[in-house]
Design an enzyme around this catalytic site. Structure first.
Site, PDB file in Angstrom:
ATOM      1  N   GLY A  67       0.950  -1.099   0.014  1.00 33.82           N
ATOM      2  CA  GLY A  67      -0.143  -0.095  -0.122  1.00 33.82           C
ATOM      3  C   GLY A  67       1.029   1.333   0.198  1.00 33.82           C
ATOM      4  NE  ARG A 108     -11.512   6.123  11.438  1.00 33.13           N
ATOM      5  CZ  ARG A 108     -11.889   6.541  12.770  1.00 33.13           C
ATOM      6  NH1 ARG A 108     -12.805   6.725  13.220  1.00 33.13           N
ATOM      7  NH2 ARG A 108     -10.621   7.055  13.316  1.00 33.13           N
ATOM      8  CG  HIS A 150      -5.731   1.719  16.860  1.00 33.88           C
ATOM      9  ND1 HIS A 150      -5.592   2.699  17.370  1.00 33.88           N
ATOM     10  CD2 HIS A 150      -6.167   2.166  15.494  1.00 33.88           C
ATOM     11  CE1 HIS A 150      -5.418   3.770  16.534  1.00 33.88           C
ATOM     12  NE2 HIS A 150      -5.477   3.335  15.380  1.00 33.88           N
TER      13      HIS A 150
HETATM   14  N1  APR Z   1      -2.905  -4.488  -2.488  1.00 34.09           N
HETATM   15  C1  APR Z   1      -2.086  -3.239  -2.652  1.00 34.09           C
HETATM   16  N2  APR Z   1      -2.340  -1.941  -2.303  1.00 34.09           N
HETATM   17  C2  APR Z   1      -3.660  -1.629  -2.222  1.00 34.09           C
HETATM   18  C3  APR Z   1      -4.659  -2.794  -2.472  1.00 34.09           C
HETATM   19  C4  APR Z   1      -4.352  -4.164  -2.677  1.00 34.09           C
HETATM   20  N3  APR Z   1      -5.214  -5.139  -2.461  1.00 34.09           N
HETATM   21  N4  APR Z   1      -5.897  -2.157  -2.262  1.00 34.09           N
HETATM   22  C5  APR Z   1      -5.793  -0.976  -1.938  1.00 34.09           C
HETATM   23  N5  APR Z   1      -4.465  -0.603  -2.073  1.00 34.09           N
HETATM   24  C6  APR Z   1      -3.875   0.684  -1.793  1.00 34.09           C
HETATM   25  C7  APR Z   1      -4.575   1.920  -2.866  1.00 34.09           C
HETATM   26  O1  APR Z   1      -4.132   1.951  -4.212  1.00 34.09           O
HETATM   27  C8  APR Z   1      -3.702   3.107  -1.935  1.00 34.09           C
HETATM   28  O2  APR Z   1      -2.707   3.506  -2.689  1.00 34.09           O
HETATM   29  O3  APR Z   1      -3.718   0.971  -0.754  1.00 34.09           O
HETATM   30  C9  APR Z   1      -3.205   2.570  -0.536  1.00 34.09           C
HETATM   31  C10 APR Z   1      -4.103   3.007   0.637  1.00 34.09           C
HETATM   32  O4  APR Z   1      -3.513   4.476   0.632  1.00 34.09           O
HETATM   33  P1  APR Z   1      -4.587   5.521   1.149  1.00 34.09           P
HETATM   34  O5  APR Z   1      -6.008   5.567   0.524  1.00 34.09           O
HETATM   35  O6  APR Z   1      -3.772   6.934   1.191  1.00 34.09           O
HETATM   36  O7  APR Z   1      -4.948   5.306   2.561  1.00 34.09           O
HETATM   37  P2  APR Z   1      -3.872   5.486   3.976  1.00 34.09           P
HETATM   38  O8  APR Z   1      -4.231   6.880   4.417  1.00 34.09           O
HETATM   39  O9  APR Z   1      -2.525   5.288   3.531  1.00 34.09           O
HETATM   40  O10 APR Z   1      -4.561   4.612   5.100  1.00 34.09           O
HETATM   41  C11 APR Z   1      -4.210   3.120   4.727  1.00 34.09           C
HETATM   42  O11 APR Z   1      -3.726   2.611   7.074  1.00 34.09           O
HETATM   43  O12 APR Z   1      -3.774   4.089   9.041  1.00 34.09           O
HETATM   44  C12 APR Z   1      -4.556   2.857   8.129  1.00 34.09           C
HETATM   45  O13 APR Z   1      -6.963   3.551   8.668  1.00 34.09           O
HETATM   46  C13 APR Z   1      -5.795   3.494   7.692  1.00 34.09           C
HETATM   47  O14 APR Z   1      -6.769   1.286   6.976  1.00 34.09           O
HETATM   48  C14 APR Z   1      -5.872   2.548   6.361  1.00 34.09           C
HETATM   49  C15 APR Z   1      -4.756   2.358   5.995  1.00 34.09           C
END
Ligand code: APR
Length: 310
Positions: A9, A82, A175
């Site tokens: 991610g 979220r 959490h």
């Molecule tokens: N495999 C890899 N990456 C993925 C997948 C997957 N199957 N599904 C989604 N993603 C990627 C998205 O493309 C995106 O770039 O995960 C990333 C999530 O990034 P953001 O939307 O910016 O979210 P973020 O603020 O980083 O939070 C991610 O961390 O703190 C926790 O609650 C928060 O659950 C959330 C996670």
């Protein structure tokens, strides 16, 4: 041999975590995302800062799990963040599907790694990772307490007008809104905060800590916190890779500690090269214990819900 840290991610949390790891020179970082280009672009941009920020860590981006082969640590930040009005539990089913898939790939490509789970709802995703990977429970650690405690430190620093550096806070439990801040284990340069603030002020800080994530979500209007969450994960990764044995509140599988079993919940954990070296079992007061039990029940119920649906 340099350490290899994969970050799954490459959104706000993942990319900021990769940056913190690289700038601390903890090892080579592989950023992975499902969307082609995001991880590669952020990794290249980050590596182009290496000469300026003086780090030697390689940073690469990919969409392929082949590139996480034999990683020492895999931090999981993939999934949805979220939105205003959403609780962490609302994210449950969507993120469970994503994390189930991600963990199968991790078990296949990096079977000896330690997983740091960051995706919310955190405790449940960590428990899901254990069920899917069948790793030793010592190797699956959820990042929650480091963040919740750091938030509590920030609020205490604001209230007392002191440096957050001198504050040591302890927040246990899930959490979520049921987390359990422990003021009597929270100190400023060794002085318990109960000596420095009245009960009403401490209770206000506890409540703000419990709702700390939602406060940021509301302000940002889209997306959720990432500076402090990534700092929490980086602190845990540093303690593991340097075998520092720091005691950090983390979400781990309990096996009788705190009177709880078969549930991931935030407790003080000694972190070293093998992951969980020890869980520090504290004697809690009745109200603290019942808050922890309530937190654990929420995790257990939600874990059952996702196991039925995936
Ligand atoms: N495999 C890899 N990456 C993925 C997948 C997957 N199957 N599904 C989604 N993603 C990627 C998205 O493309 C995106 O770039 O995960 C990333 C999530 O990034 P953001 O939307 O910016 O979210 P973020 O603020 O980083 O939070 C991610 O961390 O703190 C926790 O609650 C928060 O659950 C959330 C996670």
């Amino acid at each position: 041999m340099r350490n290899k840290i994969a970050v799954i991610g490459s959104g706000f949390v993942g990319a900021t975590l990769a940056q913190r790891i690289a700038e601390k020179n903890l090892g080579d970082v592989v950023l992975l995302d499902i969307v082609d280009g995001i991880a590669q672009g952020k990794a290249l941009d980050m590596y182009e800062s290496a000469a300026l920020e003086k780090f030697s860590s390689k940073v690469t981006g990919t969409t392929s799990y082949d590139d996480i082969q034999d990683a020492d640590i895999v931090a999981v930040t993939a999934g949805l963040a979220r939105k205003p009005g959403m609780t962490r539990e609302d994210l449950l089913l969507k993120n469970a599907q994503i994390i189930g898939g991600v963990c199968k790939e991790i078990a296949d490509k990096a079977p000896n790694c330690i997983i740091i789970m960051v995706t919310n709802p955190l405790d449940i995703m960590a428990q899901l990772a254990l069920a899917v990977t069948k790793f030793s429970p010592k190797k699956i650690i959820g990042m929650a307490g480091a963040l919740d405690s750091a938030r509590m430190c920030a609020f205490i620093a604001m209230e007392l007008d002191v440096s957050p550096v001198d504050i040591n806070a302890m927040v246990l439990g899930g959490h979520g809104d049921s987390m359990v801040p422990l003021p009597r284990y929270t100190t400023v340069s060794g002085i318990p905060i109960t000596e420095l603030m009245d009960t009403e002020t401490i209770e206000k800080i506890n409540n703000r800590t419990r709702k700390g994530g939602a406060e940021i979500v509301k302000l940002l209007q889209s997306g959720s916190a990432y500076y402090a969450p990534s700092a929490g994960a980086a602190q845990m990764i540093e303690s593991i890779l340097t075998d520092s044995k720091r005691i950090i509140p983390c979400s781990v599988m309990l096996n009788g500690q705190f009177g709880l079993k078969d549930v991931f919940i935030g407790v003080p954990v000694k972190l070293g090269r093998n992951g969980v070296c020890d869980i520090i079992d504290l004697t809690l007061r009745d109200n603290e214990k019942s808050a922890l039990d309530q937190s654990a029940n929420v995790v257990k119920e939600n874990f059952k819900k996702i196991m039925r649906s995936i």
